[in-house]
Write a protein that holds these residues in place. Sequence first.
Motif, PDB file in Angstrom:
ATOM      1  N   SER A   1       0.871  -1.231   0.106  1.00 64.59           N
ATOM      2  CA  SER A   1      -0.097   0.034   0.181  1.00 64.59           C
ATOM      3  C   SER A   1       0.872   1.074  -0.131  1.00 64.59           C
ATOM      4  O   SER A   1       2.074   1.165   0.389  1.00 64.59           O
ATOM      5  CB  SER A   1      -0.877  -0.208   1.281  1.00 64.59           C
ATOM      6  OG  SER A   1      -0.168   0.220   2.389  1.00 64.59           O
ATOM      7  N   GLU A   2       0.286   2.554  -0.111  1.00 61.44           N
ATOM      8  CA  GLU A   2       0.997   3.689  -0.110  1.00 61.44           C
ATOM      9  C   GLU A   2       1.636   3.823   1.133  1.00 61.44           C
ATOM     10  O   GLU A   2       2.830   4.312   1.224  1.00 61.44           O
ATOM     11  CB  GLU A   2       0.247   4.799  -0.636  1.00 61.44           C
ATOM     12  CG  GLU A   2      -0.013   4.979  -2.104  1.00 61.44           C
ATOM     13  CD  GLU A   2      -0.762   6.237  -2.561  1.00 61.44           C
ATOM     14  OE1 GLU A   2      -0.754   7.125  -1.680  1.00 61.44           O
ATOM     15  OE2 GLU A   2      -1.312   6.249  -3.442  1.00 61.44           O
ATOM     16  N   GLU A   3       0.921   3.515   2.187  1.00 64.60           N
ATOM     17  CA  GLU A   3       1.311   3.782   3.363  1.00 64.60           C
ATOM     18  C   GLU A   3       2.634   2.807   3.734  1.00 64.60           C
ATOM     19  O   GLU A   3       3.626   3.201   4.496  1.00 64.60           O
ATOM     20  CB  GLU A   3       0.215   3.274   4.416  1.00 64.60           C
ATOM     21  CG  GLU A   3       0.563   3.248   6.065  1.00 64.60           C
ATOM     22  CD  GLU A   3      -0.536   2.837   6.761  1.00 64.60           C
ATOM     23  OE1 GLU A   3      -0.355   2.325   7.855  1.00 64.60           O
ATOM     24  OE2 GLU A   3      -1.641   3.512   6.724  1.00 64.60           O
ATOM     25  N   ALA A   4       2.571   1.588   3.376  1.00 67.32           N
ATOM     26  CA  ALA A   4       3.800   0.724   3.455  1.00 67.32           C
ATOM     27  C   ALA A   4       4.747   1.094   2.680  1.00 67.32           C
ATOM     28  O   ALA A   4       5.927   1.122   3.126  1.00 67.32           O
ATOM     29  CB  ALA A   4       3.389  -0.604   3.114  1.00 67.32           C
ATOM     30  N   LEU A   5       4.838   1.818   1.408  1.00 70.89           N
ATOM     31  CA  LEU A   5       5.625   2.189   0.747  1.00 70.89           C
ATOM     32  C   LEU A   5       6.617   3.482   1.435  1.00 70.89           C
ATOM     33  O   LEU A   5       7.666   3.419   1.374  1.00 70.89           O
ATOM     34  CB  LEU A   5       5.312   2.927  -0.611  1.00 70.89           C
ATOM     35  CG  LEU A   5       5.020   1.546  -1.683  1.00 70.89           C
ATOM     36  CD1 LEU A   5       3.996   2.193  -2.931  1.00 70.89           C
ATOM     37  CD2 LEU A   5       6.102   0.841  -2.067  1.00 70.89           C
ATOM     38  N   LEU A   6       5.782   4.263   2.176  1.00 69.70           N
ATOM     39  CA  LEU A   6       6.269   5.496   2.773  1.00 69.70           C
ATOM     40  C   LEU A   6       6.893   4.861   4.139  1.00 69.70           C
ATOM     41  O   LEU A   6       8.094   5.237   4.392  1.00 69.70           O
ATOM     42  CB  LEU A   6       5.072   6.227   3.175  1.00 69.70           C
ATOM     43  CG  LEU A   6       4.426   7.415   2.366  1.00 69.70           C
ATOM     44  CD1 LEU A   6       3.159   7.879   2.679  1.00 69.70           C
ATOM     45  CD2 LEU A   6       5.525   8.188   1.706  1.00 69.70           C
ATOM     46  N   GLU A   7       6.302   4.049   4.789  1.00 70.95           N
ATOM     47  CA  GLU A   7       6.870   3.419   6.177  1.00 70.95           C
ATOM     48  C   GLU A   7       8.344   2.561   5.538  1.00 70.95           C
ATOM     49  O   GLU A   7       9.295   3.057   6.299  1.00 70.95           O
ATOM     50  CB  GLU A   7       6.020   2.284   6.468  1.00 70.95           C
ATOM     51  CG  GLU A   7       6.970   1.534   7.860  1.00 70.95           C
ATOM     52  CD  GLU A   7       6.615   2.680   8.947  1.00 70.95           C
ATOM     53  OE1 GLU A   7       7.470   2.299   9.926  1.00 70.95           O
ATOM     54  OE2 GLU A   7       5.828   3.397   9.017  1.00 70.95           O
ATOM     55  N   LEU A   8       8.425   2.265   4.620  1.00 69.38           N
ATOM     56  CA  LEU A   8       9.694   1.486   4.144  1.00 69.38           C
ATOM     57  C   LEU A   8      10.691   2.424   3.458  1.00 69.38           C
ATOM     58  O   LEU A   8      11.728   2.155   2.945  1.00 69.38           O
ATOM     59  CB  LEU A   8       9.412   0.170   3.273  1.00 69.38           C
ATOM     60  CG  LEU A   8       8.751  -0.810   4.011  1.00 69.38           C
ATOM     61  CD1 LEU A   8       8.363  -1.994   2.943  1.00 69.38           C
ATOM     62  CD2 LEU A   8       9.376  -1.365   5.235  1.00 69.38           C
ATOM     63  N   GLY A   9      10.268   3.755   3.306  1.00 70.75           N
ATOM     64  CA  GLY A   9      11.077   4.689   2.421  1.00 70.75           C
ATOM     65  C   GLY A   9      11.236   4.335   1.006  1.00 70.75           C
ATOM     66  O   GLY A   9      12.263   4.589   0.215  1.00 70.75           O
ATOM     67  N   LEU A  10       9.983   3.651   0.386  1.00 76.14           N
ATOM     68  CA  LEU A  10      10.296   3.371  -1.004  1.00 76.14           C
ATOM     69  C   LEU A  10       9.401   4.308  -1.943  1.00 76.14           C
ATOM     70  O   LEU A  10       9.300   4.327  -3.137  1.00 76.14           O
ATOM     71  CB  LEU A  10       9.575   2.022  -1.344  1.00 76.14           C
ATOM     72  CG  LEU A  10      10.576   0.943  -0.677  1.00 76.14           C
ATOM     73  CD1 LEU A  10       9.707  -0.533  -0.652  1.00 76.14           C
ATOM     74  CD2 LEU A  10      11.901   0.889  -1.002  1.00 76.14           C
ATOM     75  N   MET A  11       8.947   5.520  -1.397  1.00 74.64           N
ATOM     76  CA  MET A  11       8.051   6.446  -2.151  1.00 74.64           C
ATOM     77  C   MET A  11       8.700   7.935  -1.989  1.00 74.64           C
ATOM     78  O   MET A  11       9.331   8.090  -0.784  1.00 74.64           O
ATOM     79  CB  MET A  11       6.669   6.294  -1.500  1.00 74.64           C
ATOM     80  CG  MET A  11       5.881   6.751  -2.497  1.00 74.64           C
ATOM     81  SD  MET A  11       3.891   6.173  -1.690  1.00 74.64           S
ATOM     82  CE  MET A  11       2.947   7.699  -2.805  1.00 74.64           C
TER      83      MET A  11
END
Length: 105
Positions: free
Chosen positions: A95-105
């Motif tokens: 999800s977008e939230e996960a991408l943000l959390e992992l620094g992938l966005m």
Amino acid sequence: MGTEFLQLESKIIEVLKTIFDPEIPVNIYDLGLIYEIDVDEEGKARVVMTLTSPNCPVAESMPEEVHEKVSAIDGITHVDLNLTFDPPWTKDMLSEEALLELGLM
């Protein structure tokens, strides 16, 4: 589907967001490990999920945790949990939230 069943599905999602993959600091819902959630008029829940890989170290314990936590939701009478690897999980499912959390966005 009535409001009651949509509320049960929302409760299931809330519960799933409390379960984390031990190798990735993101909950299993935002990781994209949950493929399907259905609740029928009798309170029977069907959850289709995957793991990040078939060799995941929590291959046995994570589905058990999902089953236990979903079963504990008031209004759920039965849980049918299906583990699948088709389609296989990929990072595209985050999800977008996960991408943000992992620094992938």
